[in-house]
Design a protein around this motif. Sequence first.
Motif, PDB file in Angstrom:
ATOM      1  N   ARG A  40      -2.829 -11.724  19.207  1.00  0.00           N
ATOM      2  CA  ARG A  40      -2.999 -12.972  19.956  1.00  0.00           C
ATOM      3  C   ARG A  40      -2.103 -13.042  21.187  1.00  0.00           C
ATOM      4  O   ARG A  40      -2.360 -13.817  22.106  1.00  0.00           O
ATOM      5  CB  ARG A  40      -2.711 -14.173  19.052  1.00  0.00           C
ATOM      6  N   SER A  41      -1.045 -12.256  21.224  1.00  0.00           N
ATOM      7  CA  SER A  41      -0.106 -12.297  22.348  1.00  0.00           C
ATOM      8  C   SER A  41      -0.786 -11.866  23.649  1.00  0.00           C
ATOM      9  O   SER A  41      -1.607 -10.943  23.660  1.00  0.00           O
ATOM     10  CB  SER A  41       1.087 -11.378  22.079  1.00  0.00           C
ATOM     11  N   LEU A  42      -0.422 -12.522  24.724  1.00  0.00           N
ATOM     12  CA  LEU A  42      -0.956 -12.162  26.040  1.00  0.00           C
ATOM     13  C   LEU A  42      -0.488 -10.781  26.484  1.00  0.00           C
ATOM     14  O   LEU A  42      -1.065 -10.211  27.409  1.00  0.00           O
ATOM     15  CB  LEU A  42      -0.550 -13.218  27.075  1.00  0.00           C
ATOM     16  N   GLN A  47      -6.705  -8.630  23.341  1.00  0.00           N
ATOM     17  CA  GLN A  47      -6.309  -9.953  22.862  1.00  0.00           C
ATOM     18  C   GLN A  47      -7.339 -10.486  21.873  1.00  0.00           C
ATOM     19  O   GLN A  47      -8.536 -10.472  22.150  1.00  0.00           O
ATOM     20  CB  GLN A  47      -6.126 -10.895  24.038  1.00  0.00           C
ATOM     21  N   LEU A  48      -6.827 -10.910  20.718  1.00  0.00           N
ATOM     22  CA  LEU A  48      -7.660 -11.432  19.649  1.00  0.00           C
ATOM     23  C   LEU A  48      -7.554 -12.952  19.639  1.00  0.00           C
ATOM     24  O   LEU A  48      -6.460 -13.499  19.777  1.00  0.00           O
ATOM     25  CB  LEU A  48      -7.192 -10.873  18.294  1.00  0.00           C
ATOM     26  N   GLU A  49      -8.686 -13.626  19.466  1.00  0.00           N
ATOM     27  CA  GLU A  49      -8.707 -15.081  19.482  1.00  0.00           C
ATOM     28  C   GLU A  49      -8.782 -15.695  18.094  1.00  0.00           C
ATOM     29  O   GLU A  49      -8.568 -16.889  17.937  1.00  0.00           O
ATOM     30  CB  GLU A  49      -9.884 -15.571  20.331  1.00  0.00           C
ATOM     31  N   HIS A  50      -9.073 -14.893  17.082  1.00  0.00           N
ATOM     32  CA  HIS A  50      -9.253 -15.437  15.737  1.00  0.00           C
ATOM     33  C   HIS A  50      -7.939 -15.960  15.178  1.00  0.00           C
ATOM     34  O   HIS A  50      -6.881 -15.353  15.365  1.00  0.00           O
ATOM     35  CB  HIS A  50      -9.837 -14.352  14.815  1.00  0.00           C
ATOM     36  N   ALA A  51      -7.999 -17.082  14.482  1.00  0.00           N
ATOM     37  CA  ALA A  51      -6.798 -17.723  13.928  1.00  0.00           C
ATOM     38  C   ALA A  51      -6.058 -16.845  12.920  1.00  0.00           C
ATOM     39  O   ALA A  51      -4.849 -16.990  12.734  1.00  0.00           O
ATOM     40  CB  ALA A  51      -7.176 -19.045  13.271  1.00  0.00           C
ATOM     41  N   ARG A  55       0.373 -12.318  16.165  1.00  0.00           N
ATOM     42  CA  ARG A  55       0.686 -12.171  17.598  1.00  0.00           C
ATOM     43  C   ARG A  55       0.557 -10.714  18.027  1.00  0.00           C
ATOM     44  O   ARG A  55      -0.018 -10.414  19.056  1.00  0.00           O
ATOM     45  CB  ARG A  55       2.075 -12.711  17.896  1.00  0.00           C
ATOM     46  N   HIS A  57      -0.848  -7.686  15.995  1.00  0.00           N
ATOM     47  CA  HIS A  57      -1.512  -7.451  14.718  1.00  0.00           C
ATOM     48  C   HIS A  57      -1.555  -5.969  14.322  1.00  0.00           C
ATOM     49  O   HIS A  57      -1.228  -5.606  13.207  1.00  0.00           O
ATOM     50  CB  HIS A  57      -2.937  -8.014  14.781  1.00  0.00           C
ATOM     51  N   SER A 106     -11.463 -11.909  10.967  1.00  0.00           N
ATOM     52  CA  SER A 106     -12.439 -11.936  12.052  1.00  0.00           C
ATOM     53  C   SER A 106     -13.697 -11.153  11.667  1.00  0.00           C
ATOM     54  O   SER A 106     -13.622 -10.116  11.002  1.00  0.00           O
ATOM     55  CB  SER A 106     -11.832 -11.319  13.318  1.00  0.00           C
ATOM     56  N   ARG A 108     -15.534  -9.760  13.889  1.00  0.00           N
ATOM     57  CA  ARG A 108     -15.697  -8.682  14.877  1.00  0.00           C
ATOM     58  C   ARG A 108     -15.303  -7.352  14.256  1.00  0.00           C
ATOM     59  O   ARG A 108     -14.350  -7.267  13.492  1.00  0.00           O
ATOM     60  CB  ARG A 108     -14.854  -8.933  16.119  1.00  0.00           C
TER      61      ARG A 108
END
Length: 122
Positions: A40-42, A47-51, A55, A57, A106, A108
């Motif tokens: 999730r980190s920029l 970049q992963l958006e799944h909850a 950060r 992974h 996810s 995906r």
Amino acid sequence: PYWAAVGPPVASRATLSVRKGGEELDSLPIGEHAVYTFGRSLTCDVQLEHASASRVHAALVHAQDGGLYLLDMNSSHGSFVDGAKLKPCERCGPLRDGSEISLGASSRRYVVRGVAAAAAAA
């Protein structure tokens, strides 16, 4: 990691086919750098958006032996290769053409492409 490739990876034409629900959404080149990070980190390469994603992974690592490995970065919800869950900080591989990566909960899937052809050409 100490076993990561130094210089251009052997599988320089490798890609990840990003799939969801049987449909290809994208194709990501993964042959230019020795390490690609997912999270999730920029600052992550992918970049992963799944909850359920951490950060930082997981990491996809081109090794000195020419293989491509997935390394779980102590994620909260796990990293999987072909349905098998990796232990925290465990590497899996070498990945083969068609290996399927999933991260957290996810839906995906990331399908490895171009690894076998690149290894045979080396």
